[in-house]
Design a protein around this motif. Structure first.
Motif, short mmCIF file in Angstrom:
data_model
loop_
_atom_site.label_atom_id
_atom_site.label_comp_id
_atom_site.label_asym_id
_atom_site.label_seq_id
_atom_site.Cartn_x
_atom_site.Cartn_y
_atom_site.Cartn_z
N GLN A 102 1.08 -1.28 -0.36
CA GLN A 102 0.12 -0.01 -0.06
C GLN A 102 1.20 1.15 -0.21
O GLN A 102 2.15 1.05 0.57
CB GLN A 102 -0.76 -0.35 1.27
N ILE A 103 0.53 2.36 0.17
CA ILE A 103 0.96 3.30 -0.51
C ILE A 103 0.36 4.83 1.06
O ILE A 103 -0.61 4.09 1.14
CB ILE A 103 0.98 4.30 -1.14
N VAL A 104 1.50 4.56 1.76
CA VAL A 104 1.43 4.95 3.21
C VAL A 104 1.50 6.26 2.54
O VAL A 104 0.46 6.93 3.13
CB VAL A 104 3.05 4.94 3.67
N ASP A 105 2.46 7.38 2.07
CA ASP A 105 2.42 8.79 1.14
C ASP A 105 1.93 9.03 0.44
O ASP A 105 2.65 8.98 -0.61
CB ASP A 105 3.62 9.56 2.29
N SER A 106 0.87 9.85 0.26
CA SER A 106 0.91 10.37 -1.35
C SER A 106 2.17 10.91 -1.54
O SER A 106 2.52 11.57 -1.09
CB SER A 106 -0.70 10.90 -1.47
N ALA A 107 2.42 11.41 -3.13
CA ALA A 107 3.43 12.28 -4.18
C ALA A 107 2.97 12.88 -3.82
O ALA A 107 1.16 13.48 -3.53
CB ALA A 107 3.15 11.51 -4.76
N CYS A 108 4.22 14.20 -3.70
CA CYS A 108 3.48 15.10 -3.44
C CYS A 108 3.52 16.11 -5.22
O CYS A 108 4.42 16.12 -5.87
CB CYS A 108 4.78 16.31 -3.18
N GLU A 109 2.53 17.07 -5.40
CA GLU A 109 2.05 17.70 -6.88
C GLU A 109 3.02 18.26 -6.93
O GLU A 109 2.40 19.47 -6.00
CB GLU A 109 0.84 18.17 -6.53
N VAL A 110 3.36 18.67 -8.01
CA VAL A 110 4.60 20.39 -8.00
C VAL A 110 3.73 20.28 -9.80
O VAL A 110 3.56 19.73 -10.46
CB VAL A 110 5.93 19.54 -8.09
N GLY A 111 3.93 21.98 -8.89
CA GLY A 111 3.83 23.08 -10.44
C GLY A 111 4.48 24.16 -10.01
O GLY A 111 5.12 24.51 -9.83
N ARG A 112 3.89 24.43 -11.62
CA ARG A 112 4.34 26.27 -11.76
C ARG A 112 3.93 26.90 -10.49
O ARG A 112 2.94 27.17 -10.26
CB ARG A 112 4.14 26.44 -12.94
N ALA A 113 5.10 27.95 -9.91
CA ALA A 113 4.13 29.25 -8.85
C ALA A 113 2.67 29.19 -8.97
O ALA A 113 3.05 29.82 -10.70
CB ALA A 113 5.12 30.06 -8.89
N GLY A 114 1.85 29.28 -8.53
CA GLY A 114 0.40 29.59 -9.16
C GLY A 114 -0.57 29.01 -9.40
O GLY A 114 -2.38 29.25 -9.29
N THR A 115 0.17 27.57 -9.59
CA THR A 115 -0.52 26.53 -10.32
C THR A 115 -1.68 26.29 -10.05
O THR A 115 -2.56 24.96 -10.02
CB THR A 115 -0.16 26.18 -11.40
N LEU A 116 -0.97 25.63 -8.41
CA LEU A 116 -1.42 24.15 -7.54
C LEU A 116 -2.88 24.83 -7.40
O LEU A 116 -3.63 26.26 -7.05
CB LEU A 116 -1.14 23.91 -7.02
N SER A 117 -4.18 24.11 -7.72
CA SER A 117 -5.31 24.05 -6.58
C SER A 117 -5.31 23.91 -5.50
O SER A 117 -6.44 24.46 -4.84
CB SER A 117 -6.53 23.67 -7.49
N SER A 118 -4.51 23.74 -4.45
CA SER A 118 -4.76 23.62 -3.45
C SER A 118 -3.71 24.60 -2.21
O SER A 118 -2.80 25.47 -2.89
CB SER A 118 -3.56 22.29 -2.55
N SER A 119 -4.69 24.54 -0.94
CA SER A 119 -4.02 26.18 -0.22
C SER A 119 -3.41 25.98 0.40
O SER A 119 -2.47 26.65 0.48
CB SER A 119 -5.26 26.61 0.30
#
Length: 101
Positions: free
Chosen positions: A34-51
């Motif tokens: 099983q995956i214990v920790d999900s991976a980190c989403e990476v994107g250009r500055a200001g493009t991620l939807s996460s707060s």
């Protein structure tokens, strides 16, 4: 009676030895777990939807956002390395390589 016990034991233990052995089918490697920790989403500055994210500056003028909400990059951890390799045909474009540790 001993013969029946031996035969019964072979039938019971045979599936265990087959499932415990590594299985390679058609050049595929399969993992069970099983995956214990999900991976980190990476994107250009200001493009991620996460707060919840943090900015990493790879080179002057190139900033990336790394999502830190409930994943492997939370709690000030950064289990990866990032490198930037500029393209020979351009000064402002390149390849970002992200390698998880």
């Amino acid at each position: 009676m001993k013969l029946i016990t031996v035969i019964f034991s072979v039938f019971v233990l045979s599936p265990l030895t087959v499932s415990a052995a590594p299985q390679t089918t058609s050049g595929e490697i399969r993992f069970i777990g099983q995956i214990v920790d999900s991976a980190c989403e990476v994107g250009r500055a200001g493009t991620l939807s996460s707060s919840e994210s943090r900015q990493i500056e790879l080179k002057p003028g190139l900033k990336l956002d790394v999502d830190t909400y409930r994943n492997a990059c939370s709690h000030d951890a950064l289990p990866m390395t990032m490198t930037f390799e500029p393209l020979k045909t351009s000064t402002d474009k390149g390849i970002v390589t992200i390698t998880y540790l």
